[in-house]
Enzyme design. Structure first.
Site, PDB file in Angstrom:
ATOM      1  CG  ASP A 170     -79.593  -0.932 -29.108  1.00 62.50           C
ATOM      2  OD1 ASP A 170     -79.744   0.254 -29.445  1.00 62.50           O
ATOM      3  OD2 ASP A 170     -79.006  -1.766 -29.823  1.00 62.50           O
ATOM      4  CD  GLU A 402     -71.229  -3.518 -29.258  1.00 57.18           C
ATOM      5  OE1 GLU A 402     -70.933  -4.735 -29.166  1.00 57.18           O
ATOM      6  OE2 GLU A 402     -72.342  -3.121 -29.654  1.00 57.18           O
TER       7      GLU A 402
HETATM    8  C1  DGY Z   1     -78.523  -4.494 -32.525  1.00 58.87           C
HETATM    9  O1  DGY Z   1     -78.741  -5.340 -33.386  1.00 58.87           O
HETATM   10  O2  DGY Z   1     -78.339  -4.741 -31.331  1.00 58.87           O
HETATM   11  C2  DGY Z   1     -78.429  -3.092 -32.951  1.00 58.87           C
HETATM   12  O3  DGY Z   1     -77.830  -2.330 -31.991  1.00 58.87           O
HETATM   13  C3  DGY Z   1     -79.746  -2.531 -33.311  1.00 58.87           C
HETATM   14  O4  DGY Z   1     -79.515  -1.222 -33.721  1.00 58.87           O
END
Ligand code: DGY
Length: 435
Positions: A170, A402
């Site tokens: 991201d 995560e």
């Molecule tokens: C977030 O909301 O950060 C998600 O990873 C988007 O896919």
């Protein structure tokens, strides 16, 4: 230890299963079904509850649009704990979007082909899994056809993504050069992610302005692919995304062979794969850096920086063995060493490297899983074993987080960040321990 870790991983997964037959990535932070998460999650279920694995797949495939597109988030439930939610994305703007589920209008890396293949390989009831595959494989094929028909702007086999969230990585520093070409409005909105996770581990407000701006652009053209290709300020060819496609093409061919049908589709998949592989090797390999890089299609220039995605073409057999050796050296010397676990998500020698911030440095277990199998594919047993043992060590030490700090810091209590009890970390622990 091994049995206990597997049991703990199963508990995490079971705790994230929702009514409606899908699994959330992590409580609070990610309350819906995510596309590539579901693929990796199914690989965990497959080892102890194949029905659940197949249900995870069918629920996701059920959200497919009329044009073959599969969205990155399926909004199964109503909740105001996530932003931007279904009312922001408005998938119904696209004429062929699912009538059953609201979703986002963007996608995520195409992992489903190789996930189905691995589920078949691990299954004890081969006939049951094969029957499932026979009933669902065409949907995955249609998804690949969607990419080649709508996302291959220059007809060279390289698929583009139009949003950083489509990459899965991201807030990678890779996107910074794209953000420099944009000047979006300063939107007013309420972040939800930073109520679940410390803001220092998440993207900035200004980054979110960019993310939302691209979605506004796509909504303004009703998520029409051609218009997006013409107008999106973000248009990138990503090595991880294209590698996943090549590997999944390969998996679909072998599954069609197994069920003994659709020769025409097998031939088409073979042609697609050859084209993408060739283009990746010509356009995305950076000789000086010694690995694959991203290409900024909108501004027509390569983005010369190393990420963990740079090494994922190994998973798809894309590089020659010569190049694979070169990549392994870069991985060892630049990302590894005695002070670091493998594999940082961003070049530890770049000044933008941040070991705690999401995709700007931390280790992600799904990418490590891809690298483990990729290195093995090329016979690099020692390096692949290191990626596996680093992954399991971090998980044992800190829990099913995560993402993890790549630095080996003595005496540190926590090197793990983001959402806790994270589904794909748990699922891939089970899969790695099965090896
Ligand atoms: C977030 O909301 O950060 C998600 O990873 C988007 O896919």
């Amino acid at each position: 230890m091994k049995t206990q870790l597997i049991q703990d991983a199963i508990d995490v997964l079971e705790g994230n299963v929702q009514k409606g037959g899908f699994t959330i990535p992590s409580k609070g932070l990610y309350p819906f079904q995510w596309k590539w998460d579901s693929g990796f999650i199914a690989l965990g279920f497959g080892h102890y509850d194949m029905d659940k694995a197949l249900r995870e797949m069918s629920t996701l495939l059920d959200s497919q649009w009329g044009n073959g597109f599969i969205p990155h988030i399926v909004f199964h439930t109503k909740t105001d704990t996530y932003f931007p939610g279904e009312d922001f994305h408005q998938s119904e703007l696209h004429p062929q979007s699912s009538k059953k589920y609201r979703s986002t209008g963007m996608t995520q890396p195409p992992v489903l082909g190789f996930v189905l293949e691995r589920l078949y390989q691990m299954s004890k009831e081969k006939a049951q899994v094969l029957e499932f595959i026979d009933a669902h494989i065409d949907k995955v094929y249609d998804n690949h056809a969607y990419f080649y028909n709508n996302r291959d702007r220059d007809r060279d086999g390289l698929i583009y993504i139009y949003h950083n969230w489509e990459s899965g990585t991201d807030n990678s520093p890779i996107w910074d050069v794209v953000w420099e070409t944009m000047d979006p409005p300063h939107y007013e909105f309420e972040r939800k992610d930073t109520t679940h996770v410390d803001a220092s581990q998440r993207p900035t407000k200004r980054e979110y302005d960019h993310y939302l701006h691209i979605i506004e652009m796509a909504k303004a053209v009703n998520y029409n692919d051609q218009a997006i290709a013409e107008q999106s300020p973000f248009l990138v060819q990503d090595p991880l995304f294209n590698a996943m496609l090549v590997r999944s093409n390969e998996a679909l061919i072998s599954l069609y062979e197994l069920i003994g049908r659709s020769l025409d589709k097998q031939e088409q998949l073979e042609q697609w794969s050859q084209k993408t592989t060739k283009a990746m090797n010509i356009k995305l390999f950076d000789e000086a850096l010694g690995a694959y890089i991203h290409y900024d299609l909108r501004n027509d220039k390569p983005i010369a920086a190393l990420t963990s995605s740079s090494f994922t073409p190994l998973f798809a057999g894309v590089p020659s063995s010569e190049r694979a050796l070169q990549m392994a050296q870069v991985l060892t010397q630049r990302f590894g060493g005695k002070d670091r676990y493998l594999c940082a998500s961003f070049d530890p020698e770049d000044e933008r490297f941040n070991p705690k911030k999401y995709w700007r440095g931390p280790i992600w277990i799904n990418v490590n899983w891809l690298l483990y199998h990729g290195l093995k594919r090329y016979g690099m047993e020692a390096l692949s074993a290191q990626v596996r043992s680093d992954s399991l060590h971090l998980i044992e030490q800190f829990g099913f987080y995560e993402y993890f700090d790549p630095r080996k810091i003595n005496g540190e209590k926590t090197n793990a960040y983001g959402g806790g009890n994270f589904s794909w970390t748990a699922a891939l622990t089970i899969d790695l321990l099965s090896e």
